[in-house]
Design an enzyme around this catalytic site. Structure first.
Site, PDB file in Angstrom:
ATOM      1  N   ASP A 261       9.279   2.608  -0.114  1.00 10.33           N
ATOM      2  CA  ASP A 261       8.413   3.137   0.594  1.00 10.33           C
ATOM      3  C   ASP A 261       8.603   2.729   2.129  1.00 10.33           C
ATOM      4  OD1 ASP A 261       5.938   4.177   1.988  1.00 10.33           O
ATOM      5  OD2 ASP A 261       4.561   3.309   0.518  1.00 10.33           O
TER       6      ASP A 261
ATOM      7  N   LYS B 253       4.644   9.212   9.015  1.00  6.72           N
ATOM      8  CA  LYS B 253       4.399   8.574  10.416  1.00  6.72           C
ATOM      9  C   LYS B 253       5.517   9.093  11.421  1.00  6.72           C
ATOM     10  CE  LYS B 253       1.924   4.903   8.533  1.00  6.72           C
ATOM     11  NZ  LYS B 253       0.428   5.510   8.644  1.00  6.72           N
TER      12      LYS B 253
ATOM     13  N   TYR C  40       0.733  -1.205  -0.060  1.00  9.13           N
ATOM     14  CA  TYR C  40      -0.065   0.082  -0.013  1.00  9.13           C
ATOM     15  C   TYR C  40       0.876   1.430   0.080  1.00  9.13           C
ATOM     16  CZ  TYR C  40      -3.508   3.355   1.562  1.00  9.13           C
ATOM     17  OH  TYR C  40      -4.146   4.614   1.304  1.00  9.13           O
TER      18      TYR C  40
END
Length: 430
Positions: free
Chosen positions: A239, A267, A144
């Site tokens: 990623d 994050k 994702y």
């Protein structure tokens, strides 16, 4: 457990917010029931609007590696807010955070701050296309990368085919430039690359996927991607929005000894504030506007509050590398405790773990890609989720999400997590 206020808030929210939530997984559609609305959090625990306490194994989907309401991060936020929440202009802290990121991640020579992980991956793909003058991108099933159009693509008729849209609003024109391959299948990647020779701008991958549960790369897989990208002039993008600064100071790329060309972050680098970043080789990053021709901009990019929070958290991690050893130890205690409980109940469910990322899969198959992850009993996971919620443990509301451990989880919390699992299996087998 009284959750009357959460129920009332969810009813109100559905009148004004699509589905009553601002991100789909929060709606509990995969596990049943209604979402819990939270009022505060501290350390290893979150507290809902009715005052119930929950041991948190999501940690805001990863950012709260030092636990909730960390004093060092909070103080940095308060100080930044007093100076002004936003300038819309350069500030000292964005320079200092950029310097710190490049110090901690050797593959990143320059970095551009953005506002989310999705924005980071979208920008990295555009940059790779601009740098290589190619159009196509290869991604992996089950990885994702946010909700950018290029990433909301399902598999076509085979691994060597072009993708097809799997969300309304994504055009077939966008989908045709996104190629897919199974995670951990290097031969299929080579097949896709050969079928699209000279057309692929980038291969983007979560080196440790977190959105099909925690899935680990097979030995030689990431190394094979690096070699293939070198041979074909393809930009390799890691990623690390989830794994960056969570698995090690230098992220998954440090753990596996691979240097990507570009890295996307989020994050943890915001200490809980909205943030994203992408960075990498100087020659590629110099293609970004205003230095280069690839345009990307953002009014709140480098926001002083997010920069201050991120700098405080990363500084602590940089100065205290033993954090990663301690997190690994705690997470392995959970892993070993679960394995003992499974053996006791004569069950063989799969568990994957690396650093402070861990997943329990309700399947007896080894989970190494999206197809094997889909062999899980998702209905049983839903029951397990609800059992944990009723017993004060807050898991991600999906079988296909990694659990994240924080430094605030100690021996008492580990025992509660393991005992709750044991109690659930007793009940479900009884």
């Amino acid at each position: 457990m009284n959750i009357a206020t959460s129920k009332e808030l969810f009813e109100r929210a559905q009148d004004y917010i699509p589905g009553g939530v601002n991100s789909p997984v929060r709606a509990f559609k995969a596990v049943g029931g209604d979402p819990i609305f939270f009022a505060k959090a501290e350390g290893a625990y979150m507290y809902d609007e009715d005052g119930n306490a929950y041991l948190d194994l999501i940690n805001s989907w990863g950012p709260m590696i030092l636990g909730h309401a960390n004093k060092q991060v909070e103080e940095a936020i308060f100080k930044a807010v007093i100076g002004s929440p936003s300038f819309g202009a350069p500030s000292r802290m964005e320079v200092e955070l950029a310097e710190l990121i490049t110090e901690m991640v050797p593959s990143i020579e320059k970095v551009r701050m953005v506002n989310s992980g999705t924005e980071a991956t979208m920008s990295a793909i555009r940059l790779a296309r601009g740098f290589t003058k190619r159009d196509k991108v290869l991604k992996f099933e089950g990885c994702y990368h946010g909700h950018g159009d290029s990433f909301l693509i399902a598999a076509g008729s085979g691994a060597a085919t072009m993708g097809i849209p799997n969300s309304p609003g994504v055009t077939e024109g966008t989908a045709k430039d996104t190629l897919l391959a199974p995670f951990n299948d290097l031969e299929k990647v080579k097949e896709v690359t050969a079928s699209n020779k000279g057309e692929i701008a980038a291969i983007i991958i979560e080196p440790v996927p977190g959105n099909m549960g925690c899935v680990l790369p097979n030995s030689g897989f990431l190394e094979g991607l690096r070699s293939l990208c070198d041979e074909e002039g393809i930009v390799l993008i890691f990623d690390e929005v989830m794994s960056g600064f969570r698995l090690a100071k230098g992220g998954a790329q440090e753990v596996y000894g691979i240097k990507p060309d570009l890295t996307t972050l989020g994050k943890i680098i915001g200490g809980g504030m909205p943030v994203g970043a992408y960075g990498g080789r100087k020659d590629i990053m110099d293609f970004v506007s205003p230095q280069g021709p690839v345009y990307q901009a953002g009014t709140l990019s480098g926001n002083p509050v997010a920069m201050a929070a991120g700098y405080a958290q990363l500084s602590y991690l940089n100065e205290n590398p033993e954090v990663y050893t301690d997190l690994e130890k705690t997470t392995k205690q959970i892993l070993e405790g679960y394995q003992k409980v499974l053996k006791k109940h004569k069950l063989n469910y799969t568990m994957n773990q690396i650093g402070s990322m861990i997943s329990l899969f309700f399947t007896d198959q080894k989970v190494f890609d999206f197809e094997t992850a889909k062999s899980c009993d998702t209905e049983l996971f839903g029951k397990y989720f609800r059992f944990n919620l009723e017993n004060g443990v807050y898991l991600p509301p999906s079988q296909f999400e990694t659990w994240f451990i924080s430094t605030c989880i100690g021996g008492e919390e580990v025992q509660k997590i393991i005992q709750t699992f044991d109690q659930f299996l007793k009940q479900s087998q009884g």
